[in-house]
Enzyme design. Structure first.
Site, mmCIF file in Angstrom:
data_model
loop_
_atom_site.group_PDB
_atom_site.id
_atom_site.type_symbol
_atom_site.label_atom_id
_atom_site.label_comp_id
_atom_site.label_asym_id
_atom_site.label_seq_id
_atom_site.Cartn_x
_atom_site.Cartn_y
_atom_site.Cartn_z
ATOM 1 N N HIS A 225 -2.984 2.779 -5.904
ATOM 2 C CA HIS A 225 -3.466 1.476 -5.767
ATOM 3 C C HIS A 225 -3.447 0.597 -6.919
ATOM 4 O O HIS A 225 -3.544 -0.607 -6.779
ATOM 5 C CB HIS A 225 -4.707 1.649 -5.058
ATOM 6 C CG HIS A 225 -5.109 0.669 -3.795
ATOM 7 N ND1 HIS A 225 -4.232 0.647 -2.669
ATOM 8 C CD2 HIS A 225 -5.814 -0.249 -3.888
ATOM 9 C CE1 HIS A 225 -4.648 -0.549 -1.969
ATOM 10 N NE2 HIS A 225 -5.545 -0.730 -2.577
ATOM 11 N N ARG B 189 0.925 -1.359 -0.042
ATOM 12 C CA ARG B 189 0.007 -0.013 -0.037
ATOM 13 C C ARG B 189 0.862 1.118 0.099
ATOM 14 O O ARG B 189 1.873 1.103 0.436
ATOM 15 C CB ARG B 189 -0.890 0.077 1.154
ATOM 16 C CG ARG B 189 -2.008 -1.137 1.451
ATOM 17 C CD ARG B 189 -2.734 -1.147 2.733
ATOM 18 N NE ARG B 189 -3.667 -2.371 2.708
ATOM 19 C CZ ARG B 189 -3.089 -3.474 3.286
ATOM 20 N NH1 ARG B 189 -1.926 -3.709 3.830
ATOM 21 N NH2 ARG B 189 -3.852 -4.491 3.306
ATOM 22 N N TYR C 194 -8.893 -10.549 -7.112
ATOM 23 C CA TYR C 194 -7.909 -10.342 -8.154
ATOM 24 C C TYR C 194 -7.854 -11.719 -9.153
ATOM 25 O O TYR C 194 -7.078 -11.882 -10.352
ATOM 26 C CB TYR C 194 -6.399 -10.336 -7.619
ATOM 27 C CG TYR C 194 -6.336 -8.875 -6.771
ATOM 28 C CD1 TYR C 194 -6.529 -7.766 -7.534
ATOM 29 C CD2 TYR C 194 -6.301 -8.844 -5.418
ATOM 30 C CE1 TYR C 194 -6.276 -6.356 -7.077
ATOM 31 C CE2 TYR C 194 -6.157 -7.864 -4.807
ATOM 32 C CZ TYR C 194 -6.404 -6.576 -5.432
ATOM 33 O OH TYR C 194 -6.149 -5.367 -4.755
ATOM 34 N N ARG D 168 -0.863 -1.776 -7.042
ATOM 35 C CA ARG D 168 -0.930 -3.053 -6.162
ATOM 36 C C ARG D 168 -1.962 -4.166 -6.851
ATOM 37 O O ARG D 168 -1.777 -4.982 -7.041
ATOM 38 C CB ARG D 168 -1.611 -2.423 -4.928
ATOM 39 C CG ARG D 168 -1.947 -3.551 -3.736
ATOM 40 C CD ARG D 168 -2.393 -2.844 -2.736
ATOM 41 N NE ARG D 168 -3.112 -3.413 -1.485
ATOM 42 C CZ ARG D 168 -2.529 -4.464 -0.846
ATOM 43 N NH1 ARG D 168 -1.050 -4.505 -0.657
ATOM 44 N NH2 ARG D 168 -3.279 -4.974 0.464
ATOM 45 N N HIS E 189 -3.373 -9.305 3.442
ATOM 46 C CA HIS E 189 -4.854 -9.540 3.392
ATOM 47 C C HIS E 189 -5.212 -10.436 4.538
ATOM 48 O O HIS E 189 -4.705 -11.644 4.485
ATOM 49 C CB HIS E 189 -5.553 -9.940 2.245
ATOM 50 C CG HIS E 189 -5.742 -9.063 1.087
ATOM 51 N ND1 HIS E 189 -5.954 -9.184 -0.302
ATOM 52 C CD2 HIS E 189 -5.633 -7.592 1.035
ATOM 53 C CE1 HIS E 189 -6.068 -8.387 -0.766
ATOM 54 N NE2 HIS E 189 -5.608 -7.111 -0.169
ATOM 55 N N LYS F 273 -1.317 -2.566 8.336
ATOM 56 C CA LYS F 273 -2.554 -2.410 9.209
ATOM 57 C C LYS F 273 -2.601 -3.176 10.284
ATOM 58 O O LYS F 273 -2.406 -4.397 10.566
ATOM 59 C CB LYS F 273 -3.943 -2.808 8.481
ATOM 60 C CG LYS F 273 -4.070 -1.801 7.265
ATOM 61 C CD LYS F 273 -5.500 -1.856 6.518
ATOM 62 C CE LYS F 273 -5.684 -0.944 5.460
ATOM 63 N NZ LYS F 273 -6.650 -1.066 4.895
#
Length: 304
Positions: free
Chosen positions: A246, A149, A281, A249, A272, A173
């Site tokens: 993004h 990210r 994806y 990514r 993720h 995150k």
């Protein structure tokens, strides 16, 4: 509204210290809470502790009538649900009125990505004789090579790099960390930038900056700055691309899966938590779709 500032201050500290959320995520959360606070004021509701489920339904109905997208409404619900969960934990409210609210179903859209030819042209436009050009090239190569990210890229420090194994430690995150390898193109661009461009940019800094990617004044580069840089680089290409950070990514994940990478590995690389986030994806590019069709359909070629 009583104690609003106190509530928000405590919540911000919680997001920063316990959840380790990025400042951009926190800004989004606070924006949603302040939006809800304005709604409560108009409705004559005195405080967060006085909110009921019907009040929440009215708020969400108004958001829908304003034309907000499902994605935006979902973000508001998630932010406010987390806020009330925190208030409940701290015994500042008696219930969480957002627990009964389900998130709107999202439209399943195929993420936009770049084809290899488009990428190749983008990689050719930076002026590698200048510090900023060297930075831009390293930035592009690194985003595509790692799929991280933009907020993760901007927070990278030299201590996160392992140049012996060509891997980088990414701080994601929720305090989650992961290692991502990178290839020779990214390594070459990074070496040039670290040994030349970054050193020159650091000379312009008012104080030492530990972050890898710097702005033209020698300070830390921001996600907004990355968006601007990409926009300027795209202007130098011959196409009519509209690129946001993004998208690199998306491109990283799409290219890996199209070349046979397994879904679990890509999930790990992207950071993720849920496999469902990575499954978006698994679309196939139009080029690959056509090649597969032409190779395997009995009547794809006349005269076979």
């Amino acid at each position: 509204m009583a104690n609003v500032k106190n509530f928000l201050t405590l919540f911000i500290e919680y997001l920063q210290i316990e959840k380790n959320y990025s400042k951009y995520t926190i800004v989004g959360y606070i924006s949603s809470i302040e939006d809800f606070e304005r709604f409560l004021h108009v409705q004559g509701i005195k405080g967060f502790e006085d909110v009921t489920y019907p009040d929440v339904r009215i708020f969400l109905t108004e958001a829908h009538e304003k034309g907000l997208t499902r994605r935006t409404i979902s973000k508001k619900i998630s932010a406010l649900r987390s806020f009330y969960k925190f208030l409940l934990r701290e015994k500042l409210v008696k219930e969480n009125p957002f627990l009964l609210v389900s998130l709107p179903k999202q439209d399943k859209r195929i993420p936009k990505f770049l084809y290899e030819k488009e990428l190749e042209e983008l990689f050719e436009v930076s002026d590698l004789s200048t510090p900023l050009g060297q930075r831009n090239q390293a930035l592009l190569e690194f985003l595509y090579a790692t799929g991280m990210r933009v907020s993760e890229l901007c927070s990278l420090k030299e201590s996160d790099l392992d140049l012996f194994l060509d891997t980088v430690l990414v701080h994601g995150k929720g305090r989650k960390q992961r290692y991502i390898p990178f290839g020779s193109f990214a390594r070459e661009a990074l070496d040039l930038y670290l040994q030349n461009g970054r050193r020159i940019l650091l000379l312009k800094a008012k104080e030492p900056c530990p972050f890898i990617f710097l702005n033209q004044r020698g300070g830390p580069l921001t996600p907004r700055g990355v968006r601007y840089i990409l926009g300027e680089l795209v202007k130098k290409t011959s196409g009519t691309l509209h690129i946001h950070p993004h998208m690199l990514r998306h491109t990283f994940a799409t290219h890996l899966l199209n070349e046979g990478a397994d879904l679990r590995s890509v999930q790990e690389l992207l950071g993720h938590s849920n496999l469902s986030s990575t499954q978006v994806y698994t679309h196939v590019s139009k080029d690959m779709l056509r090649k597969t069709y032409m190779s395997h359909h009995p009547r794809a070629h006349k005269g076979k």
